[in-house]
Design an enzyme around this catalytic site. Structure first.
Site, short mmCIF file in Angstrom:
data_model
loop_
_atom_site.label_atom_id
_atom_site.label_comp_id
_atom_site.label_asym_id
_atom_site.label_seq_id
_atom_site.Cartn_x
_atom_site.Cartn_y
_atom_site.Cartn_z
N ALA A 262 23.54 50.92 -0.70
CA ALA A 262 22.79 51.90 -1.49
C ALA A 262 23.27 51.95 -2.94
CB ALA A 262 22.91 53.28 -0.85
N ASP A 284 24.03 51.08 5.10
CA ASP A 284 24.65 52.27 4.52
C ASP A 284 24.72 53.33 5.61
OD1 ASP A 284 25.36 52.78 1.43
OD2 ASP A 284 25.03 54.69 2.45
N CYS A 381 33.08 49.66 -8.97
CA CYS A 381 32.74 50.09 -10.34
C CYS A 381 33.88 50.95 -10.89
CB CYS A 381 31.41 50.83 -10.36
SG CYS A 381 31.32 52.26 -9.27
#
Length: 443
Positions: A262, A284, A381
């Site tokens: 996701a 997910d 990230c």
């Protein structure tokens, strides 16, 4: 009908008190409003501006109010933050308008405090040129923490790791508005033709050299209602996230597993690169996120994506050695995307302590699903080594059948990609902070 300031107040309250991410808060509250484009822009600026500068705004409140910011009720504090942000940061807003509109909001949301709000904001207007940050030479951590609104432990951690100059550049860049990128859906349209169509809508566009599908855009408003978006001509995705698809460089009939898929940007990119052939399994654990992947897959016209509900921390016997590529875009602290989600700056150290263990578990499980000769991609990230290269190094010590493989088909981090991984920083590469490691199963 609510004004742009009232919509902003409701969103800021939601973000601060209900743990909503700012981008979701903006989307939710704008969707529910009837604001015109110009007002939507002002409202968005207020929401992000206050969220980005929360600690500094509280610092100013504490200078001019007898009651400290943390003792104020949430609505009073948020109204003051919005008022001070307009006075100190927005040249387009007259000071008297910022004060008057804040007082009007307080009359509706906290009537007894309207006189207090008026007094504090007028005091700020009178003395705004005298507001000073903490002394930089005396306490660099406190100075950066207040000026750029961060938890002090984050600043200290970065200075220890990167040095003072790099940290200053990083926190400054994190306060800049990030560029918006589109990924062309090449199954439906060429990048050249999409740029033409966007320009016909009055959108400023620029092809990005680094990634062949990428377009940098300005002045693209109300994206979900854009006809080109609805037709599935593009997906919103940052450059650093698009790079993963090209690191993998899938073949048409590959069988790929994306274990933490996701909202589906990387899944749909891989499925597109595979020309809608082969299969990408997108997993997910949250139903609302799976729904989002499904919507994006349908809009983009992809038929080679199989969406499954599964917890990546659990081992799946049925997936054993089944995939040419397994992508682990692991849950992380998010310190690479602060420009997009500024509330990440306020995370407590304790909140993040358990993340590396989750990452290790997911990576270890996922490695078992890779065929001999196949690829295992680990990405996050964040810019934290403890969640990135440290996780990969520990994994390699325990799994001698995997090796880091040089990344050759993108040129973005020449210092590290020969060694099989990429480290991206907003202040160095001008994109979201990201980590990507390319691991090959040798036997």
């Amino acid at each position: 009908m609510k004004s742009s300031r009232e919509v902003a107040l409701n969103a800021i309250y939601d973000i601060e008190n209900n743990g909503l991410y700012s981008n979701l808060g903006v989307n939710k509250h704008l969707r529910e409003s009837n604001l015109k484009d110009m007002d939507r822009g002002f409202c968005t600026e207020l929401i992000y501006g206050v969220t980005e500068n929360k600690y500094f705004l509280n610092y100013v409140i504490n200078k001019f109010s007898k009651i400290k910011a943390k003792k104020l009720s949430p609505h009073v504090r948020n109204i003051l933050q919005m008022g001070i942000y307009q006075i100190l940061f927005l040249d387009s807003t007259k000071d008297f308008a910022a004060v008057n509109e804040s007082v009007n909001l307080s009359k509706k949301y906290c009537k007894k405090a309207s006189g207090f709000v008026n007094g504090v904001l007028r005091n700020v207007v009178r003395n705004q040129t005298d507001i000073k940050y903490p002394d930089k030479n005396e306490d660099i951590v406190k100075y950066l923490s207040i000026k750029y609104s961060y938890e002090e432990w984050i600043i200290k951690n970065w200075i220890d790791k990167f040095g003072q100059d790099f940290t200053e550049e990083l926190v400054e860049e994190n306060n800049e508005k990030p560029d918006l990128y589109l990924r062309t859906n090449e199954l439906k349209i060429s990048r050249e033709d999409l740029i033409k169509k966007l320009e016909e809508q009055g959108v400023e566009c620029e092809a990005v050299k680094l990634v062949k599908e990428a377009i940098k855009v300005k002045s693209l408003k109300n994206i979900e209602n854009n006809e080109l978006y609805k037709r599935g001509y593009f997906q919103i995705q940052d450059i650093s996230s698009m790079i993963i698809g090209h690191v993998i460089n899938p073949r048409e009939n590959d069988n790929i597993l994306d274990v933490c898929s996701a909202p589906g940007g990387k899944t749909t990119h891989l499925a597109t690169l595979m020309e809608n052939k082969g299969k990408v399994i997108a997993r997910d654990i949250f139903d609302h996120k799976l729904k989002l992947i499904k919507e994006n897959t349908k809009r983009l016209g992809l038929s080679n994506v199989d969406i499954q509900k599964f917890d990546a921390t659990e081992f799946d016997e049925e997936s054993l050695e089944k995939f040419e590529t397994v992508l682990v875009d692991a849950p992380c602290s998010g310190f690479g995307i602060i420009r997009r989600k500024p509330e990440i700056k306020y995370k407590r150290k304790k909140e993040l302590e358990g993340i590396p263990q989750i990452q290790k578990t997911i990576l270890q499980n996922s490695s078992k699903y890779v065929k001999k000769g196949g690829l295992l991609i680990y990405s996050t990230c964040t810019i934290e080594d403890r969640e990135n290269i440290d996780i990969v190094s520990e994994f390699l010590k325990l799994n001698g059948n995997f090796e880091l493989e040089p990344i050759t088909n993108v040129n973005v981090d020449l210092e590290n990609q020969e060694n099989g991984y990429i480290k991206l920083y907003p202040n160095v590469h001008g994109m979201d902070g990201f980590f990507i490691a390319k691991l090959r199963r040798m036997r």
